[in-house]
Design a protein around this motif. Structure first.
Motif, PDB file in Angstrom:
ATOM      1  N   ALA A 179      -7.610  74.023 -93.503  1.00 23.68           N
ATOM      2  CA  ALA A 179      -7.393  75.437 -93.847  1.00 23.68           C
ATOM      3  C   ALA A 179      -8.110  75.852 -95.121  1.00 23.68           C
ATOM      4  CB  ALA A 179      -5.887  75.701 -93.999  1.00 23.68           C
ATOM      5  N   LEU A 206      -0.980  78.434 -90.266  1.00 21.41           N
ATOM      6  CA  LEU A 206      -0.978  77.000 -90.578  1.00 21.41           C
ATOM      7  C   LEU A 206       0.422  76.422 -90.371  1.00 21.41           C
ATOM      8  CD1 LEU A 206      -2.349  74.458 -91.743  1.00 21.41           C
ATOM      9  CD2 LEU A 206      -1.778  75.329 -94.044  1.00 21.41           C
ATOM     10  N   LEU A 235      -8.938  79.573 -88.138  1.00 22.46           N
ATOM     11  CA  LEU A 235      -8.534  80.190 -89.403  1.00 22.46           C
ATOM     12  C   LEU A 235      -9.729  80.872 -90.089  1.00 22.46           C
ATOM     13  CD1 LEU A 235      -6.082  77.535 -90.909  1.00 22.46           C
ATOM     14  CD2 LEU A 235      -5.532  79.634 -89.666  1.00 22.46           C
ATOM     15  N   LEU A 242      -2.819  83.584 -93.036  1.00 16.59           N
ATOM     16  CA  LEU A 242      -3.435  82.269 -92.848  1.00 16.59           C
ATOM     17  C   LEU A 242      -2.411  81.158 -93.017  1.00 16.59           C
ATOM     18  CD1 LEU A 242      -6.746  82.872 -94.837  1.00 16.59           C
ATOM     19  CD2 LEU A 242      -6.467  82.859 -92.352  1.00 16.59           C
TER      20      LEU A 242
END
Length: 408
Positions: free
Chosen positions: A136, A47, A30, A43
């Motif tokens: 993340a 995830l 990421l 992103l």
């Protein structure tokens, strides 16, 4: 807050994971995506692929910043119910319910003093999914920094620029050099063009007048006691003479010394030019009638690098080599200032006993005695042409070694 329009998720390259990644692996993937310019929706979509659950990113005010199911067309879910403008404690509760009924477990998104908001993972959520959510955070913060409007750099004062250039600080990296180039340009110095470092010296007693005089020049000066430092571009010899003349108009004739170093290009080399100027200034202080290696003459008040004779070459030689050279050729008389002065004038006059007698205020017989002692101790005839060149270089090298310590 409504972020800039994002490209559709389908247009982004999708993450291909052969096996279930570890949180550390996900964090690296990421982060790479964020550095490549991927926005929050992308992103969050990546995830969601790994966790198997939806994700939303909320600002500290409760505003929805992005979600994993955003199409990129501007159609975004509502914000947090009752949380718009709510306290941070409410947003960072273990569970947060959005206005549309969407409920998620929260992961704080922040690092150090930077607080973006919270990441929500749609329930039900297990411990492993929360670990992925925490992995993340760095990527989400990278995108937050990218979205911040650029801040204009604070102006850097001339004193700070001159001090950094003189001392060679801030030039270890290309970014640091670029910053110095920009800062210097704000004061009229073009470091990517030839320039020289300048040392100014004051030999009088009116230090307040001297400090005032440096502020009346047409360029910034870093004032430091009886010294000053600045940069010159263009004809260095002419500019050095002009600076000295201007300063002497204020503090009085015969009380100002001005030297400059070699011409350099680029901020990384500027400290070398200042170093040359610093040591030439010391030469003038020790030899008001001209340093060794230059013809004797009236009191010298300025010494541009291009007129510094042998010093032009010897300034670039490491001190260890200079020290060896002096010990090798002047060792037996290195501690005899009277013999060193006599040798200097003997070489400069071409062996004129009368000239040395007048310059050192000695009887002719005393000059003859000293010269004879020099020949005996050194074991050479100073006027032998090859020997004279070696001794002249050794005298200049010795003076440069004396000027090595900082003059502050």
């Amino acid at each position: 807050m409504t972020g800039p329009a994002e490209r559709p998720v389908s247009a982004r390259p999708r993450l291909t994971v052969a096996t279930e990644p570890t949180p550390d692996q996900l964090a690296r993937w990421l982060t790479d995506l964020a550095f490549d310019g991927a926005g929050w929706p992308v992103l969050l979509a990546r995830l969601a692929e790994v966790t198997g659950t939806g994700a939303r990113l909320l600002a500290q005010t409760g505003e929805l910043l992005a979600s994993s199911d955003a199409s990129g067309s501007g159609d975004r879910p509502d914000g947090v119910s009752g949380a718009r403008g709510a306290s941070a404690a409410e947003l960072c509760a273990e569970r947060v319910r959005c206005a549309d009924g969407w409920t998620g477990r929260s992961v704080p998104v922040g690092a150090g003093s930077r607080r973006l908001g919270v990441l929500l993972l749609a329930e039900p959520v297990g411990a492993g999914q929360l670990d992925y959510g925490r992995a993340a955070v760095t990527a989400l913060l990278i995108e937050a920094v990218r979205r911040e409007p650029p801040q204009p750099p604070a102006p850097v004062g001339a004193d700070a620029v001159l001090r950094a250039l003189r001392d060679g600080t801030g030039v270890a990296s290309a970014a640091g050099q670029a910053d110095l180039v920009r800062a210097a340009a704000g004061h009229g110095w073009r470091l990517n063009q030839p320039h020289v470092g300048v040392a100014l010296g004051y030999t009088g007693a009116q230090h307040r007048r001297w400090a005032s005089a440096t502020t009346w020049l047409d360029r910034p000066v870093l004032a430091d006691g009886w010294q000053g430092w600045t940069l010159l571009q263009g004809d260095a010899q002419r500019e050095v003479a002009r600076l000295r003349g201007r300063l002497e108009q204020i503090v009085g004739a015969g009380q100002v010394l001005v030297t400059c170093g070699r011409s350099v290009t680029g901020p990384a080399a500027t400290s070398d030019s200042f170093r040359d100027a610093r040591r030439l200034l010391r030469l003038l202080l020790h030899h008001p009638y001209g340093p060794p290696g230059l013809p004797a003459g009236p009191a010298r008040a300025e010494l541009p690098f291009d007129r510094s004779g042998l010093a032009q070459v010897l300034l670039a030689v490491p001190d260890e080599r200079l020290r060896w050279y002096v010990d090798r050729h002047l060792g037996p008389i290195a501690e005899r200032d009277d013999l060193l002065r006599t040798l200097d004038h003997w070489l400069a006059s071409g062996g004129s006993r009368q000239a040395v007698s007048e310059q050192l205020h000695l009887h002719r017989n005393s000059v003859g005695y000293r010269v004879g002692l020099i020949k005996r101790l050194l074991g050479v005839d100073p006027l032998d042409p090859p020997t004279a060149a070696v001794l002249r270089a050794a005298l200049v090298a010795r003076e440069l070694l004396i000027t090595t310590p900082d003059v502050e």
